[in-house]
Design an enzyme around this catalytic site. Structure first.
Site, PDB file in Angstrom:
ATOM      1  N   ASP A 300       0.528  -1.205   0.168  1.00 49.72           N
ATOM      2  CA  ASP A 300      -0.214  -0.256  -0.025  1.00 49.72           C
ATOM      3  C   ASP A 300       0.794   1.038   0.321  1.00 49.72           C
ATOM      4  OD1 ASP A 300      -3.448   0.684   0.282  1.00 49.72           O
ATOM      5  OD2 ASP A 300      -1.858   1.991   1.505  1.00 49.72           O
ATOM      6  N   TRP A 301       0.310   1.896   1.045  1.00 52.36           N
ATOM      7  CA  TRP A 301       1.914   3.797   0.622  1.00 52.36           C
ATOM      8  C   TRP A 301       3.034   3.456   0.955  1.00 52.36           C
ATOM      9  CZ3 TRP A 301       1.688   8.365  -0.740  1.00 52.36           C
ATOM     10  CH2 TRP A 301       0.644   8.975  -0.747  1.00 52.36           C
ATOM     11  N   TRP A 341     -12.638   3.585  -3.099  1.00 49.07           N
ATOM     12  CA  TRP A 341     -11.501   3.542  -1.787  1.00 49.07           C
ATOM     13  C   TRP A 341     -11.884   4.787  -1.229  1.00 49.07           C
ATOM     14  CZ3 TRP A 341     -10.966   2.227   3.385  1.00 49.07           C
ATOM     15  CH2 TRP A 341      -9.282   2.701   3.579  1.00 49.07           C
ATOM     16  N   ASP A 427      -8.097  -8.403  -3.977  1.00 48.55           N
ATOM     17  CA  ASP A 427      -7.439  -6.628  -3.495  1.00 48.55           C
ATOM     18  C   ASP A 427      -8.406  -6.296  -4.415  1.00 48.55           C
ATOM     19  OD1 ASP A 427      -6.881  -4.327  -3.172  1.00 48.55           O
ATOM     20  OD2 ASP A 427      -5.077  -4.144  -3.436  1.00 48.55           O
ATOM     21  N   HIS A 456      -5.938  -6.883   0.798  1.00 49.44           N
ATOM     22  CA  HIS A 456      -5.799  -6.041   0.062  1.00 49.44           C
ATOM     23  C   HIS A 456      -4.085  -5.846   1.156  1.00 49.44           C
ATOM     24  CE1 HIS A 456      -4.140  -1.857  -0.398  1.00 49.44           C
ATOM     25  NE2 HIS A 456      -4.339  -2.236   0.791  1.00 49.44           N
TER      26      HIS A 456
END
Length: 475
Positions: A300-301, A341, A427, A456
């Protein structure tokens, strides 16, 4: 001497527990005064088994500026004055913590019949933990010793005291900015599968006084340092299932909480967050710890930011473990899943983090899901959760997009390390289509590890991924 004598009915003092409770009262008084919470009472035992309290006291070296002012010494002095005799034969000492060498020797000099203590003192205890002065046959007086009386209560009081001291020391070392909030430490106690000690830094050039938390486990000279970067709305708890596997191989693991997440400080305003700033904080932090032989672990980030780090100092990195993430170059439209999202975060800014994890990870326990709520006790702590979805570069001139394009070129043309990819195929945001595009960018990236039952938050299946990663990078 400011000793607090007590004279309860002797008929009620027939057993060790009752007398130790009196000592615990003194220990609580010590804690209230900022002294190490140790209390003691000295009693004279009668023929019928009851006892009269001659003196009661607590630790006071700090307040009296006297290194000998331990609870035991204070009651011995007071009782000796009352008896007009430095010999205290027929007397018993009750103390909440195993005596040190000074206090044990004093008890022997006083000719006490018996010493009863509560908790063990593994660092300085002189009744068996470090040495046992009472067991020496060369001494001309033997004092009987009984340990472990109300030990749990005594130990718990000491534990609470020193925990509070540690919190105070951390607060003083890293003062809280006026424009920040800090999640109480109590919310991170006893989290499922997260036993590691916190580390903090606040003096990095880019931090400007924000306190950033990180885990740092394993030997500093390990052959591999696994650098684990979390995403939104997660924190370093995300890697709790991978960290033990990495440590078992003798490697080092470092895992920061981005500012705004986990145990790190939380800016009150969303505008405090930016792609460039968070990246610079990570670069400064890697430099401060002088990380070497790094396998970068991202999701993710953690990937949006982390994938831009190695090009700044490629000599530090030897591998990449990449899970459901992307590079925010601003050149490709954001996926429909991500747009959904982002829209949800905008419309429901106070969404339940634990419920989000529970929906996407049905094998997680309720306690594990709840742990993801720990950093965010209220809306004031959630500015980062509101800011990050909008920070993903969507256009070529967005903050971070140019940096991400340079990173893409680095991974395509200059990356010399080994790469492993794991994809959670369920995901809807950064699933297999996005990851296949990223695979084409990363030079030499082999066929991914496909997780057909995973969404995810791929590190929630971390044990099997970490086991495979150890085999892959350890070859």
């Amino acid at each position: 001497m400011n000793v607090a004598p007590i004279t309860p009915d002797p008929a009620h003092l027939c057993n060790d527990d009752a007398l130790m409770k009196l000592a615990l009262v003194q220990a609580h008084l010590a804690a209230e005064m900022g002294e190490v919470p140790v209390g003691a009472v000295l009693v004279r035992r009668h023929a019928d088994g009851s006892a009269s309290v001659l003196a009661a006291a607590h630790n006071s070296p700090v307040t009296t500026h006297d290194p000998t002012a331990h609870a035991e010494i204070r009651v011995l002095r007071e009782a000796a004055q009352l008896q007009s005799n430095y010999r205290l034969e027929g007397c018993e000492l009750f103390v909440t913590l195993e005596p040190c060498a000074m206090c044990a020797q004093a008890a022997l000099h006083a000719r006490l019949d018996r010493v009863v203590y509560g908790a063990l003192e593994p660092k300085t205890g002189a009744a068996g933990s470090v040495v046992d002065l009472f067991a020496s046959p060369q001494l001309n007086h033997q004092t009987r010793v009984t340990g472990g009386v109300l030990a749990d209560e005594s130990a718990a009081l000491l534990q609470r005291f020193f925990q509070s001291r540690r919190v105070q020391a951390r607060e003083q070392a890293h003062p809280l900015r006026d424009d920040a909030v800090r999640t109480p430490d109590a919310r991170f106690e006893h989290l499922a599968g997260y036993p590691w000690q916190p580390h903090y830094v606040s003096d990095l050039p880019s931090l400007n006084g924000w306190r950033m938390h990180y885990l740092d486990e394993g030997p500093r000279d390990a052959p591999i340092t696994w650098l684990c970067l979390h995403g939104n709305p997660a924190w370093s708890y995300l890697y709790r299932k991978m960290i033990p596997v990495f440590l078992e191989t003798g490697d080092r693991v470092v895992a920061p909480d981005l500012v705004g997440f986990g145990r790190s400080d939380k800016p009150k305003k969303e505008g405090a967050h930016s792609f460039t700033w968070h990246r610079q904080v990570l670069l400064d932090w890697v430099e401060r710890l002088d990380l070497r032989n790094v396998v970068l672990v991202v999701q993710d980030w953690g990937g949006l930011l982390g994938l831009t780090l190695p090009m700044a100092s490629p000599e530090r990195y030897q591998g990449l473990l990449v899970m459901n993430t992307t590079l925010g170059t601003g050149e490709q439209p954001l996926s429909a899943g991500f747009l959904a999202w982002r829209d949800m975060c905008r419309k429901q800014p106070d969404f339940s983090v634990s419920r989000l994890f529970a929906r996407g990870n049905p094998r997680m326990s309720p306690d594990e899901c709840a742990a993801y709520d720990a950093p965010f006790p209220d809306r004031g702590h959630r500015a980062a959760l509101r800011a990050f979805p909008a920070m993903v570069p969507e256009h070529v001139d967005d903050d971070g997009a140019d940096t991400s394009r340079h990173a893409r070129d680095f991974w395509q043309l200059q990356w010399q390390g080994r790469s492993m990819m794991a994809i959670g195929q369920l995901d809807p945001v950064l699933g297999e289509p996005v990851m296949r595009q990223l695979q084409q960018v990363i030079r030499g990236c082999p066929e991914p590890m496909l997780l057909s039952d995973t969404g995810h938050f791929v590190p929630e299946e971390g044990e099997r991924i970490a086991t495979e990663a150890c085999r892959f990078f350890g070859r």
